[in-house]
Scaffold this motif. Structure first.
Motif, PDB file in Angstrom:
ATOM      1  N   GLU A 111       0.826  -1.227   0.000  1.00 46.45           N
ATOM      2  CA  GLU A 111       0.000   0.000   0.000  1.00 46.45           C
ATOM      3  C   GLU A 111       0.851   1.263   0.000  1.00 46.45           C
ATOM      4  OE1 GLU A 111      -3.992  -0.411   2.355  1.00 46.45           O
ATOM      5  OE2 GLU A 111      -2.480  -1.674   3.332  1.00 46.45           O
ATOM      6  N   GLN A 112       1.942   1.249   0.787  1.00 52.50           N
ATOM      7  CA  GLN A 112       2.821   2.427   0.836  1.00 52.50           C
ATOM      8  C   GLN A 112       3.488   2.658  -0.514  1.00 52.50           C
ATOM      9  OE1 GLN A 112       2.469  -0.018   3.028  1.00 52.50           O
ATOM     10  NE2 GLN A 112       3.360   0.468   5.028  1.00 52.50           N
ATOM     11  N   THR A 113       3.819   1.566  -1.216  1.00 54.71           N
ATOM     12  CA  THR A 113       4.457   1.689  -2.530  1.00 54.71           C
ATOM     13  C   THR A 113       3.486   2.291  -3.539  1.00 54.71           C
ATOM     14  OG1 THR A 113       5.834  -0.228  -1.997  1.00 54.71           O
ATOM     15  CG2 THR A 113       5.739   0.412  -4.310  1.00 54.71           C
ATOM     16  N   VAL A 114       2.237   1.845  -3.492  1.00 53.79           N
ATOM     17  CA  VAL A 114       1.204   2.424  -4.369  1.00 53.79           C
ATOM     18  C   VAL A 114       1.039   3.909  -4.042  1.00 53.79           C
ATOM     19  CG1 VAL A 114      -1.266   2.427  -4.940  1.00 53.79           C
ATOM     20  CG2 VAL A 114      -0.041   0.252  -4.723  1.00 53.79           C
ATOM     21  N   ALA A 115       0.930   4.224  -2.752  1.00 47.48           N
ATOM     22  CA  ALA A 115       0.700   5.608  -2.314  1.00 47.48           C
ATOM     23  C   ALA A 115       1.860   6.536  -2.693  1.00 47.48           C
ATOM     24  CB  ALA A 115       0.479   5.653  -0.803  1.00 47.48           C
ATOM     25  N   SER A 116       3.069   5.957  -2.818  1.00 51.09           N
ATOM     26  CA  SER A 116       4.243   6.781  -3.135  1.00 51.09           C
ATOM     27  C   SER A 116       4.277   7.215  -4.600  1.00 51.09           C
ATOM     28  CB  SER A 116       5.523   6.004  -2.815  1.00 51.09           C
ATOM     29  OG  SER A 116       5.757   5.011  -3.822  1.00 51.09           O
ATOM     30  N   GLY A 117       3.343   6.658  -5.410  1.00 44.80           N
ATOM     31  CA  GLY A 117       3.324   7.010  -6.828  1.00 44.80           C
ATOM     32  C   GLY A 117       4.331   6.210  -7.644  1.00 44.80           C
ATOM     33  N   ALA A 118       4.798   5.084  -7.097  1.00 47.30           N
ATOM     34  CA  ALA A 118       5.767   4.229  -7.790  1.00 47.30           C
ATOM     35  C   ALA A 118       5.183   3.706  -9.104  1.00 47.30           C
ATOM     36  CB  ALA A 118       6.150   3.055  -6.887  1.00 47.30           C
ATOM     37  N   ASP A 119       6.075   3.305 -10.008  1.00 41.61           N
ATOM     38  CA  ASP A 119       5.574   2.780 -11.288  1.00 41.61           C
ATOM     39  C   ASP A 119       5.093   1.336 -11.113  1.00 41.61           C
ATOM     40  OD1 ASP A 119       7.814   1.100 -11.383  1.00 41.61           O
ATOM     41  OD2 ASP A 119       8.916   2.420 -12.739  1.00 41.61           O
ATOM     42  N   GLU A 120       4.424   0.832 -12.146  1.00 45.14           N
ATOM     43  CA  GLU A 120       3.780  -0.483 -12.058  1.00 45.14           C
ATOM     44  C   GLU A 120       4.765  -1.602 -11.727  1.00 45.14           C
ATOM     45  OE1 GLU A 120       1.728  -3.238 -15.294  1.00 45.14           O
ATOM     46  OE2 GLU A 120       0.368  -1.643 -14.643  1.00 45.14           O
ATOM     47  N   ALA A 121       5.951  -1.578 -12.324  1.00 44.11           N
ATOM     48  CA  ALA A 121       6.939  -2.642 -12.081  1.00 44.11           C
ATOM     49  C   ALA A 121       7.331  -2.698 -10.602  1.00 44.11           C
ATOM     50  CB  ALA A 121       8.172  -2.426 -12.953  1.00 44.11           C
ATOM     51  N   ASP A 122       7.542  -1.530  -9.989  1.00 45.12           N
ATOM     52  CA  ASP A 122       7.891  -1.486  -8.563  1.00 45.12           C
ATOM     53  C   ASP A 122       6.738  -1.988  -7.694  1.00 45.12           C
ATOM     54  OD1 ASP A 122      10.435  -0.538  -8.937  1.00 45.12           O
ATOM     55  OD2 ASP A 122       9.917   1.573  -8.650  1.00 45.12           O
ATOM     56  N   ILE A 123       5.528  -1.601  -8.063  1.00 43.58           N
ATOM     57  CA  ILE A 123       4.336  -2.034  -7.307  1.00 43.58           C
ATOM     58  C   ILE A 123       4.190  -3.561  -7.366  1.00 43.58           C
ATOM     59  CG2 ILE A 123       1.797  -1.973  -7.290  1.00 43.58           C
ATOM     60  CD1 ILE A 123       2.084   1.031  -8.164  1.00 43.58           C
ATOM     61  N   ILE A 124       4.358  -4.123  -8.560  1.00 42.26           N
ATOM     62  CA  ILE A 124       4.240  -5.580  -8.724  1.00 42.26           C
ATOM     63  C   ILE A 124       5.252  -6.309  -7.839  1.00 42.26           C
ATOM     64  CG2 ILE A 124       4.549  -7.506 -10.360  1.00 42.26           C
ATOM     65  CD1 ILE A 124       1.942  -6.001 -10.850  1.00 42.26           C
ATOM     66  N   GLU A 125       6.486  -5.776  -7.758  1.00 40.30           N
ATOM     67  CA  GLU A 125       7.524  -6.424  -6.944  1.00 40.30           C
ATOM     68  C   GLU A 125       7.209  -6.353  -5.453  1.00 40.30           C
ATOM     69  OE1 GLU A 125       9.863  -8.550  -7.947  1.00 40.30           O
ATOM     70  OE2 GLU A 125       8.860  -8.175  -9.859  1.00 40.30           O
ATOM     71  N   LYS A 126       6.310  -5.478  -5.059  1.00 38.98           N
ATOM     72  CA  LYS A 126       5.940  -5.364  -3.639  1.00 38.98           C
ATOM     73  C   LYS A 126       4.709  -6.217  -3.299  1.00 38.98           C
ATOM     74  CE  LYS A 126       9.187  -2.752  -1.976  1.00 38.98           C
ATOM     75  NZ  LYS A 126      10.174  -3.016  -3.024  1.00 38.98           N
ATOM     76  N   ILE A 127       4.308  -7.087  -4.228  1.00 38.77           N
ATOM     77  CA  ILE A 127       3.270  -8.086  -3.905  1.00 38.77           C
ATOM     78  C   ILE A 127       3.991  -9.256  -3.254  1.00 38.77           C
ATOM     79  CG2 ILE A 127       1.526  -9.675  -4.796  1.00 38.77           C
ATOM     80  CD1 ILE A 127       1.050  -7.701  -7.106  1.00 38.77           C
ATOM     81  N   ASP A 128       3.816  -9.398  -1.957  1.00 41.13           N
ATOM     82  CA  ASP A 128       4.521 -10.425  -1.196  1.00 41.13           C
ATOM     83  C   ASP A 128       3.902 -11.796  -1.466  1.00 41.13           C
ATOM     84  OD1 ASP A 128       5.812 -11.907   0.935  1.00 41.13           O
ATOM     85  OD2 ASP A 128       6.213  -9.960   1.864  1.00 41.13           O
ATOM     86  N   ILE A 129       4.741 -12.767  -1.775  1.00 41.18           N
ATOM     87  CA  ILE A 129       4.269 -14.134  -2.035  1.00 41.18           C
ATOM     88  C   ILE A 129       4.695 -15.066  -0.894  1.00 41.18           C
ATOM     89  CG2 ILE A 129       4.308 -16.092  -3.637  1.00 41.18           C
ATOM     90  CD1 ILE A 129       2.970 -13.521  -4.775  1.00 41.18           C
ATOM     91  N   GLY A 130       5.998 -15.109  -0.641  1.00 37.64           N
ATOM     92  CA  GLY A 130       6.496 -15.986   0.430  1.00 37.64           C
ATOM     93  C   GLY A 130       5.936 -15.609   1.787  1.00 37.64           C
ATOM     94  N   GLY A 131       5.933 -14.306   2.082  1.00 39.57           N
ATOM     95  CA  GLY A 131       5.457 -13.839   3.392  1.00 39.57           C
ATOM     96  C   GLY A 131       3.997 -14.166   3.634  1.00 39.57           C
ATOM     97  N   ILE A 132       3.165 -13.911   2.626  1.00 32.27           N
ATOM     98  CA  ILE A 132       1.725 -14.168   2.785  1.00 32.27           C
ATOM     99  C   ILE A 132       1.477 -15.669   2.930  1.00 32.27           C
ATOM    100  CG2 ILE A 132       0.862 -14.429   0.396  1.00 32.27           C
ATOM    101  CD1 ILE A 132      -0.678 -11.886   2.739  1.00 32.27           C
ATOM    102  N   SER A 133       2.294 -16.478   2.239  1.00 33.74           N
ATOM    103  CA  SER A 133       2.163 -17.939   2.340  1.00 33.74           C
ATOM    104  C   SER A 133       2.584 -18.424   3.723  1.00 33.74           C
ATOM    105  CB  SER A 133       3.015 -18.619   1.259  1.00 33.74           C
ATOM    106  OG  SER A 133       2.639 -18.169  -0.024  1.00 33.74           O
TER     107      SER A 133
END
Length: 198
Positions: A111-133
């Motif tokens: 959410e913070q990455t989205v709010a910072s106005g980051a580009d799509e590639a950066d936002i996608i990389e901040k989708i946690d997979i291992g942690g959420i699992s």
């Protein structure tokens, strides 16, 4: 006390390290062993504590630019194995899977990455997979495992440790599991909202 379980090994995989040192100090004082990856492992060792690498357990390095670190049967087997199930215990022995009693996670800041106005590639990389699992696995097996799903819960576990040492009741583990699914639900909702708008 019925349902009381001892914490012997903790897997620590966090984005935000602030507030973690006091919790690690107490766990270390209680003789809990640490298992971790990357920056978190370096942070734990910098505090002067021994920390086994996840890679030494899985025999796989962190791959795909860090996208795959903890996603491995030896990690998830150690979290999901039922301690009172003979079949599970036999397979843990057969495949040399270590028991993991405590999982501490703090997810990538989507959410913070989205709010910072980051580009799509950066936002996608901040989708946690291992942690959420890890959060879901620890919460599912609350009968045997303590899941700390965000830095907001560090203090909650610390209070329990100060009161009872490195052990938790079934009620406490179930409370952490409920909070864990709250964290994962909120996180996925935020990702879903972003995809809907993107």
């Amino acid at each position: 006390m019925a349902g009381t379980k001892k914490i012997k090994t903790a897997l620590v995989s966090v984005f935000h390290k602030d507030g973690l040192d006091e919790l690690l100090a107490k766990l270390n004082a209680e003789g809990v062993k640490f298992l971790s990856t990357g920056g978190t492992q370096k942070f734990i060792e910098a505090l002067g504590y021994e920390c086994q690498t996840v890679e030494s357990v899985t025999t796989y390095p962190s791959i795909l630019g860090g996208r795959v670190k903890t996603l491995h049967p030896k990690v998830f087997g150690g979290i999901l194995a039922r301690r009172d199930n003979e079949g599970d215990q036999a397979q843990m022995k057969e495949y040399d899977i270590p028991e993991i009693d405590l999982v501490i996670v703090d997810l990538y800041p989507f959410e913070q990455t989205v709010a910072s106005g980051a580009d799509e590639a950066d936002i996608i990389e901040k989708i946690d997979i291992g942690g959420i699992s890890l959060i879901r696995a620890g919460a599912k097996n609350f009968n045997d495992v303590v899941i700390v799903p965000s830095k907001a819960e560090y203090g909650v576990l610390l209070d329990i440790l100060k009161k009872n040492g490195a052990q938790t009741t079934l009620e406490e583990r179930k409370m952490f599991a409920a909070r864990a699914f709250g964290v994962s639900s909120h996180y996925d909702t935020a990702i879903h909202s972003w995809f809907e708008k993107a």
